[in-house]
Scaffold this active site. Structure first.
Site, PDB file in Angstrom:
ATOM      1  N   ARG A  43       3.328  -3.390   4.658  1.00 59.81           N
ATOM      2  CA  ARG A  43       1.451  -3.484   4.996  1.00 59.81           C
ATOM      3  C   ARG A  43       2.113  -4.273   6.046  1.00 59.81           C
ATOM      4  NH1 ARG A  43       0.544  -5.852  -0.782  1.00 59.81           N
ATOM      5  NH2 ARG A  43       2.781  -6.577  -0.405  1.00 59.81           N
ATOM      6  N   LYS A  94      -3.524   9.502   8.590  1.00 64.35           N
ATOM      7  CA  LYS A  94      -2.335  10.310   9.424  1.00 64.35           C
ATOM      8  C   LYS A  94      -1.770  11.083   8.083  1.00 64.35           C
ATOM      9  CE  LYS A  94       0.810   7.968  11.007  1.00 64.35           C
ATOM     10  NZ  LYS A  94       2.355   8.259  11.372  1.00 64.35           N
ATOM     11  N   LYS A 152       8.011   8.956   0.538  1.00 64.52           N
ATOM     12  CA  LYS A 152       6.906   8.447   1.849  1.00 64.52           C
ATOM     13  C   LYS A 152       5.013   8.453   1.730  1.00 64.52           C
ATOM     14  CE  LYS A 152       5.405   5.668   5.082  1.00 64.52           C
ATOM     15  NZ  LYS A 152       5.359   4.755   6.260  1.00 64.52           N
ATOM     16  N   LEU A 192      -7.777  -1.047  -6.181  1.00 67.72           N
ATOM     17  CA  LEU A 192      -8.911  -0.841  -6.754  1.00 67.72           C
ATOM     18  C   LEU A 192      -9.883  -1.336  -6.639  1.00 67.72           C
ATOM     19  CD1 LEU A 192      -7.797  -0.536 -10.468  1.00 67.72           C
ATOM     20  CD2 LEU A 192      -8.308   1.355  -8.876  1.00 67.72           C
ATOM     21  N   GLY A 210      -8.578   3.008   5.925  1.00 70.64           N
ATOM     22  CA  GLY A 210      -8.211   3.130   7.377  1.00 70.64           C
ATOM     23  C   GLY A 210      -6.657   2.555   7.930  1.00 70.64           C
ATOM     24  N   CYS A 224      -1.354   4.378   8.528  1.00 72.22           N
ATOM     25  CA  CYS A 224      -0.493   5.169   7.651  1.00 72.22           C
ATOM     26  C   CYS A 224      -1.540   5.798   6.936  1.00 72.22           C
ATOM     27  CB  CYS A 224      -0.063   3.865   7.192  1.00 72.22           C
ATOM     28  SG  CYS A 224       1.449   3.375   7.972  1.00 72.22           S
TER      29      CYS A 224
HETATM   30  C1  UDX Z   1       0.152   0.866   3.915  1.00 68.89           C
HETATM   31  C2  UDX Z   1       0.793   0.923   3.016  1.00 68.89           C
HETATM   32  O1  UDX Z   1       0.634  -0.149   2.043  1.00 68.89           O
HETATM   33  C3  UDX Z   1       2.245   0.757   2.918  1.00 68.89           C
HETATM   34  O2  UDX Z   1       2.959   1.222   2.245  1.00 68.89           O
HETATM   35  C4  UDX Z   1       2.640   1.919   4.647  1.00 68.89           C
HETATM   36  O3  UDX Z   1       4.259   1.856   4.389  1.00 68.89           O
HETATM   37  C5  UDX Z   1       2.040   2.358   5.272  1.00 68.89           C
HETATM   38  O4  UDX Z   1       0.888   1.920   5.330  1.00 68.89           O
HETATM   39  P1  UDX Z   1      -1.155  -0.493   5.358  1.00 68.89           P
HETATM   40  O5  UDX Z   1      -1.778   0.225   6.215  1.00 68.89           O
HETATM   41  O6  UDX Z   1      -1.057  -2.396   6.739  1.00 68.89           O
HETATM   42  O7  UDX Z   1       0.078  -0.372   4.611  1.00 68.89           O
HETATM   43  O8  UDX Z   1      -2.384  -1.045   4.581  1.00 68.89           O
HETATM   44  P2  UDX Z   1      -2.757  -1.389   2.774  1.00 68.89           P
HETATM   45  O9  UDX Z   1      -3.054  -2.908   2.386  1.00 68.89           O
HETATM   46  O10 UDX Z   1      -2.120  -0.115   2.468  1.00 68.89           O
HETATM   47  O11 UDX Z   1      -4.079  -0.367   3.101  1.00 68.89           O
HETATM   48  C6  UDX Z   1      -4.647   0.421   3.744  1.00 68.89           C
HETATM   49  C7  UDX Z   1      -6.194   1.052   3.323  1.00 68.89           C
HETATM   50  O12 UDX Z   1      -6.536   0.888   2.412  1.00 68.89           O
HETATM   51  C8  UDX Z   1      -6.850  -0.104   4.369  1.00 68.89           C
HETATM   52  O13 UDX Z   1      -8.061   0.054   4.788  1.00 68.89           O
HETATM   53  C9  UDX Z   1      -7.856  -1.123   3.174  1.00 68.89           C
HETATM   54  O14 UDX Z   1      -9.280  -1.870   3.804  1.00 68.89           O
HETATM   55  C10 UDX Z   1      -8.015   0.122   2.460  1.00 68.89           C
HETATM   56  N1  UDX Z   1      -7.669  -0.470   0.343  1.00 68.89           N
HETATM   57  C11 UDX Z   1      -6.550  -0.979   0.273  1.00 68.89           C
HETATM   58  C12 UDX Z   1      -8.712  -0.711  -0.297  1.00 68.89           C
HETATM   59  O15 UDX Z   1     -10.456  -0.080  -0.161  1.00 68.89           O
HETATM   60  N2  UDX Z   1      -9.058  -1.106  -1.775  1.00 68.89           N
HETATM   61  C13 UDX Z   1      -7.260  -1.455  -1.860  1.00 68.89           C
HETATM   62  O16 UDX Z   1      -7.814  -2.021  -2.939  1.00 68.89           O
HETATM   63  C14 UDX Z   1      -6.227  -1.299  -0.953  1.00 68.89           C
END
Ligand code: UDX
Length: 431
Positions: A154, A263, A204, A250, A257, A260
């Site tokens: 992350r 996409k 993945k 949650l 956004g 990852c």
């Molecule tokens: C994600 C995966 O968690 C990671 O394991 C993978 O390898 C790459 O993609 P990342 O994109 O860095 O990581 O962000 P992450 O913390 O997972 O959040 C993704 C999106 O979901 C963010 O826009 C975040 O704001 C949103 N989100 C996440 C929420 O809106 N609510 C949540 O409870 C958790």
């Protein structure tokens, strides 16, 4: 053990620095010579906690180096990690141009047994594709294995995620490669899942799409909570105590956004379609996500009326807190939507200003140097990324300079009671 890491984006740089930290000898490769020059001086081009310190320390120890010469890096390494980007192509699938180019270059550089490790997120079947490409492009045959080893990092916590992963997935049919990979990660205490390459690739996509589904699900629940008068945070808490559900992912907000989730959801829909399966659930997840961006704009309209000529302050532009990344950022999308509807926007983000300025070029958005400057003269403040520093703002000071004290907190990162006591009109998500 000697490792080459090809591609110095988020994943490559973190992988290289962390492998060096584990005691391996790592050469990171990129064709961008100015980036390599900067990295060789420990100038890390992205904001990622711990990363710069790790790069500096491992450059100093001599375990980490940077080069533009892929041939040299491959020749000196037993493991060759591929960590190049795989952006979405026009059909929603992953564009493999960079991956193919790198595979060919690796093929031309191999002079004895190598383990080629793919960490880029790639369509199912790509491990075999890389294998085939390397075989075709080798000038003289040498034994090699290609392994799928997906990352689950992350942004914002990727160094600690690498060092303390929830699991390590190794997709390979070769006992030799599996043994070497196990040895490579020996110092890391985590469950090791050894499987076939296709399953590793699916793990993945299935993981990221599932997490994205959780986020869209709680956003949908938040929307219902608003109508029936429930508090989504209480609902999420009550759900999370069930270990089959868990507390993570949650948190409702402006939609997901980043580089990852959007996409990977699109890519899995495309992979499914290509194999004759219509992944309606995941299409719904993306639809809910798009709607969620619009719902935040609706909240702003509801609070201040028609946006034409309204002065709006935006706080947070990164796709989430603790990163400078604005790729597919809901904050950027929402800001653009409001600007298109005639709003006069001033925005600020603690770390993503440079990237956001480039992303929002031509959108008519101006930028401020802190949250207080954003608030001055604004009719409403819209919080779009939940940075900690926003929680500790002096809201009495802010109220004095705003045209009207209205807040839309799209991340539920503020305390409504405190704000309402100060005289603010407060609107969160699902509460
Ligand atoms: C994600 C995966 O968690 C990671 O394991 C993978 O390898 C790459 O993609 P990342 O994109 O860095 O990581 O962000 P992450 O913390 O997972 O959040 C993704 C999106 O979901 C963010 O826009 C975040 O704001 C949103 N989100 C996440 C929420 O809106 N609510 C949540 O409870 C958790």
């Amino acid at each position: 053990m000697e490792c080459a890491v090809v591609g110095t984006g988020y994943v490559g740089l973190v992988t290289g620095a962390c492998l060096a930290e584990l005691g391996h000898s790592v050469i990171c490769v990129d064709r961008d010579s100015s980036k390599i020059e900067d990295l060789s001086k420990a100038h890390v081009p992205i904001y990622e906690a711990e990363l710069e310190n790790l790069v500096r320390a491992n450059l100093k120890s001599g375990r980490l180096s940077f080069t533009t010469d892929i041939r040299e890096a491959v020749r000196e390494s037993l493991f060759v990690f591929i960590t190049v980007d795989t952006p979405s192509d026009d059909s929603g699938g992953a564009d493999l141009t960079h991956l193919d180019e790198v595979s060919r270059e690796i093929a031309r550089s191999i002079d004895s047994y190598r383990v080629v490790v793919n960490k880029s997120t790639v369509p199912v079947g790509t491990t075999r594709r890389v294998e085939r490409l390397i075989k075709e492009c080798m000038e003289e045959y040498h034994e090699f294995d290609v392994v799928s080893n997906p990352e689950f990092l992350r942004e914002g916590t990727s160094v600690s995620d690498f060092m303390n992963p929830s699991r390590i997935v190794i997709g390979s049919d070769s006992q030799k490669a599996i043994m070497l990979m196990t040895e490579l990660y020996r110092e890391i205490d985590a469950p090791l899942l050894v499987t076939d390459p296709v399953s590793a690739e699916m793990i993945k996509y299935a993981s990221n799409s599932f997490l994205a589904t959780k986020v869209s699900y709680i956003n949908a629940i938040a929307n219902i909570c608003e109508v029936v008068g429930a508090d989504v945070r209480e609902v999420a808490l009550g759900m999370g105590y069930d270990p089959r559900i868990g507390f993570e992912f949650l948190k409702p907000g402006p939609g997901f956004g980043g580089s990852c989730f959007p996409k990977d959801c699109r890519a899995l829909i495309k992979i499914s379609k290509d194999h004759g399966y219509h992944f309606k659930l995941l299409e719904g997840v993306l639809d809910v996500n798009e709607e969620q961006h619009k719902r935040i704009v609706d909240k702003v309209v509801k609070a201040v009326g028609d946006l034409e000529g309204k002065r709006i302050g935006v706080l947070g532009l990164a796709f989430k807190a603790n990163t400078d990344d604005v790729r597919e950022s809901p904050a950027v999308k929402i800001t653009r939507m409001m600007a298109e509807r005639g709003a006069i926007i001033k925005a600020y983000d603690p770390k993503a200003m440079e990237n956001a300025t480039a992303e929002l070029e031509g959108a008519g958005v101006s930028f401020a140097s802190d949250a207080y400057e954003v608030a001055e003269g604004s009719s409403i403040l819209v919080f779009l990324a939940g940075w900690d520093e926003f929680k500790w703002l002096d809201f009495s000071r802010i109220k004095k300079t705003m045209a009207s004290p209205v807040v839309v907190d799209a991340r539920n990162c503020l305390d409504p009671q405190v704000l309402r006591k100060l005289g603010f009109v407060y609107e969160g998500v699902g509460r």
